[in-house]
Every structure is written in C-alpha cells, then in structure tokens.
Design a protein around this motif. Sequence first.
Motif, mmCIF file in Angstrom:
data_model
loop_
_atom_site.group_PDB
_atom_site.id
_atom_site.type_symbol
_atom_site.label_atom_id
_atom_site.label_comp_id
_atom_site.label_asym_id
_atom_site.label_seq_id
_atom_site.Cartn_x
_atom_site.Cartn_y
_atom_site.Cartn_z
ATOM 1 N N ALA A 77 0.772 -1.121 -0.020
ATOM 2 C CA ALA A 77 0.132 0.096 0.087
ATOM 3 C C ALA A 77 0.825 1.195 0.104
ATOM 4 N N VAL A 78 2.025 1.147 0.674
ATOM 5 C CA VAL A 78 2.846 2.506 0.800
ATOM 6 C C VAL A 78 3.580 2.623 -0.563
ATOM 7 N N SER A 79 3.912 1.486 -1.122
ATOM 8 C CA SER A 79 4.870 1.571 -2.338
ATOM 9 C C SER A 79 3.696 2.242 -3.381
ATOM 10 N N ILE A 80 2.437 1.648 -3.603
ATOM 11 C CA ILE A 80 1.687 2.280 -4.537
ATOM 12 C C ILE A 80 1.428 3.673 -4.563
ATOM 13 N N LYS A 81 1.320 4.017 -2.966
ATOM 14 C CA LYS A 81 1.071 5.399 -2.563
ATOM 15 C C LYS A 81 2.247 6.341 -3.149
ATOM 16 N N TYR A 82 3.588 5.758 -2.968
ATOM 17 C CA TYR A 82 4.555 6.458 -3.519
ATOM 18 C C TYR A 82 4.713 6.637 -4.771
ATOM 19 N N LYS A 83 4.306 5.590 -5.570
ATOM 20 C CA LYS A 83 4.267 5.674 -7.176
ATOM 21 C C LYS A 83 3.161 6.752 -7.341
ATOM 22 N N VAL A 84 2.080 6.750 -6.797
ATOM 23 C CA VAL A 84 1.070 7.646 -7.113
ATOM 24 C C VAL A 84 1.690 9.338 -7.115
ATOM 25 N N ILE A 85 2.194 9.398 -5.889
ATOM 26 C CA ILE A 85 2.713 10.665 -5.560
ATOM 27 C C ILE A 85 3.836 11.070 -6.501
ATOM 28 N N ASN A 86 4.505 10.104 -6.951
ATOM 29 C CA ASN A 86 5.723 10.268 -7.994
ATOM 30 C C ASN A 86 5.134 10.614 -9.240
ATOM 31 N N ALA A 87 4.217 9.946 -9.767
ATOM 32 C CA ALA A 87 3.544 10.085 -11.097
ATOM 33 C C ALA A 87 2.839 11.159 -11.000
ATOM 34 N N GLN A 88 2.114 11.902 -9.936
ATOM 35 C CA GLN A 88 1.581 13.282 -9.979
ATOM 36 C C GLN A 88 2.453 14.210 -9.966
ATOM 37 N N ALA A 89 3.350 14.005 -9.266
ATOM 38 C CA ALA A 89 4.573 15.248 -9.198
ATOM 39 C C ALA A 89 5.313 15.076 -10.886
ATOM 40 N N LYS A 90 5.341 13.959 -11.238
ATOM 41 C CA LYS A 90 6.000 13.935 -12.858
ATOM 42 C C LYS A 90 4.974 14.568 -13.563
ATOM 43 N N LEU A 91 3.845 14.277 -13.686
ATOM 44 C CA LEU A 91 2.831 15.044 -14.578
ATOM 45 C C LEU A 91 2.717 16.509 -14.081
ATOM 46 N N LYS A 92 2.756 17.041 -12.988
ATOM 47 C CA LYS A 92 2.723 18.361 -12.767
ATOM 48 C C LYS A 92 4.107 18.829 -13.439
ATOM 49 N N ARG A 93 5.088 18.540 -13.375
ATOM 50 C CA ARG A 93 6.475 18.899 -13.854
ATOM 51 C C ARG A 93 6.309 18.870 -15.446
ATOM 52 N N ALA A 94 5.706 17.921 -16.083
ATOM 53 C CA ALA A 94 5.562 18.044 -17.250
ATOM 54 C C ALA A 94 4.474 19.067 -17.812
ATOM 55 N N MET A 95 3.428 19.050 -17.012
ATOM 56 C CA MET A 95 2.685 20.396 -17.577
ATOM 57 C C MET A 95 3.244 21.661 -17.443
ATOM 58 N N GLU A 96 3.902 21.894 -16.283
ATOM 59 C CA GLU A 96 4.794 23.063 -15.961
ATOM 60 C C GLU A 96 5.722 23.428 -17.085
ATOM 61 N N TYR A 97 6.413 22.444 -17.532
ATOM 62 C CA TYR A 97 7.472 22.392 -18.481
ATOM 63 C C TYR A 97 6.829 22.740 -20.060
ATOM 64 N N GLN A 98 5.544 22.196 -20.085
ATOM 65 C CA GLN A 98 4.848 22.461 -21.331
ATOM 66 C C GLN A 98 4.370 23.923 -21.436
ATOM 67 N N GLN A 99 3.978 24.447 -20.465
ATOM 68 C CA GLN A 99 3.408 25.732 -20.357
ATOM 69 C C GLN A 99 4.685 26.731 -20.448
ATOM 70 N N TYR A 100 5.874 26.428 -19.853
ATOM 71 C CA TYR A 100 7.022 27.273 -20.088
ATOM 72 C C TYR A 100 7.349 27.295 -21.474
ATOM 73 N N ALA A 101 7.262 25.996 -22.005
ATOM 74 C CA ALA A 101 7.691 25.945 -23.459
ATOM 75 C C ALA A 101 7.200 26.731 -24.642
ATOM 76 N N VAL A 102 5.840 26.923 -24.074
ATOM 77 C CA VAL A 102 4.821 27.456 -25.120
ATOM 78 C C VAL A 102 5.187 28.818 -24.986
ATOM 79 N N HIS A 103 5.683 29.616 -23.776
ATOM 80 C CA HIS A 103 5.817 30.920 -23.668
ATOM 81 C C HIS A 103 7.140 31.476 -23.998
ATOM 82 N N HIS A 104 8.178 30.386 -23.869
ATOM 83 C CA HIS A 104 9.610 30.794 -23.793
ATOM 84 C C HIS A 104 10.276 30.359 -25.028
ATOM 85 N N ASN A 105 9.757 29.389 -25.877
ATOM 86 C CA ASN A 105 10.602 28.775 -26.901
ATOM 87 C C ASN A 105 10.364 29.322 -28.339
#
Length: 191
Positions: A77-105
Amino acid sequence: MNYDCQSDTLLLELLKKGDDKAFTAMYNRYWDRLLFIAGIKFRDLAIAEEMVQDVFLDLWKRREELDITTGLEPYLAVSIKYKVINAQAKLKRAMEYQQYAVHHNPPQGSDTEEWLRFKELKHKLSRLVSALPEKCRITYQLSREEGLSQNEIAARLNVSKKAVEANLSRALKSLRKAFNQLTASMLTILP
C-alpha cells in the motif's frame, strides 16, 4: 503446495529464495487492491495499471534484499502510494514545462522555416520598394505601410487622385514583376 492458502510471511520467505509461484500468489492476492488504490488516487486506469505493475516488478527485482517488517499488505500500500505521488509530481512537472515551453521557446520545425521565409521575403520587398521611383515609392508606402486612402495620399502629396492611382499601379506592377520568379505562397505577402 497450495500457494494461495499460505500466509504473507511464508510467501515473502519463499519469494526471497526466488520462488516465482510465491510471487504469483502475492500478485494475484494484491493486484486488484493496489489497482483500486491507484485508480482512486490517479483517476487514469491505464496509468494506474502501469504503477501497480511497477510495484510488483520492483518487488521481484528486490526480492533478495527485502526486509519487510510491517507486513506485505501495508508495504504494498505504501509502495503504490509513493508511485502515485511520484506520477502526480512527474505529471505536474511535465505540465509546467509544457506551459513554460509554449511561452519561452521560439517556433519549431516548419513554423520556424515559414517565419524565416516570411522575414526574407519582407526584406526583399523592402529592397524592391526602396528601388522604386520616388513618387511610386512614396505613394506605395503611404498606401500599404501607413494605410492611407487614395484621397488622403492625394491630399498629403498635393496631387490628384488619378496621379495617386497611376503611381500606385506602377509600383504594384513593378513589384509583381520582381516577385514573378517566387512561389505563389510568397506572393501572398504583397498587399
């Protein structure tokens, strides 16, 4: 031995020895529960299945070094919890990068090529306009660059409207002739 009836503790001991049937029993016992937890928290079934698969893959890879003191179910249960947290953080970073790229590249690929081609054509047009006879050039610039009407140009230059029409016609004819060798898409920038 019927693995499905064995305790988690025994299955873990067998897993450490590389018993793949013990692993399969754990997999079958906890797969649905972990998928439910991941699915509730991440709300994407395909990604949730991938996370559960990763948890079991990690369990198999680390089987010899496992030191689970809390019990198998809380560990998973703890292992899957950390997988979810890591996946959410990765998704958030990807969205932030995508927004940054749209405005700065700068535009990529064909957009860049089109932009460079447009800039080159604009430069060529500017050179051609500057080479026009003075009255034609001034009339053209007042019409196309400043957006003045023929009456306004006539008033500003203190000439007749017919003279403005004639100068503008000569300017456009000259520019079209100069651009005759360029592609049809390039001609679209002509006013």
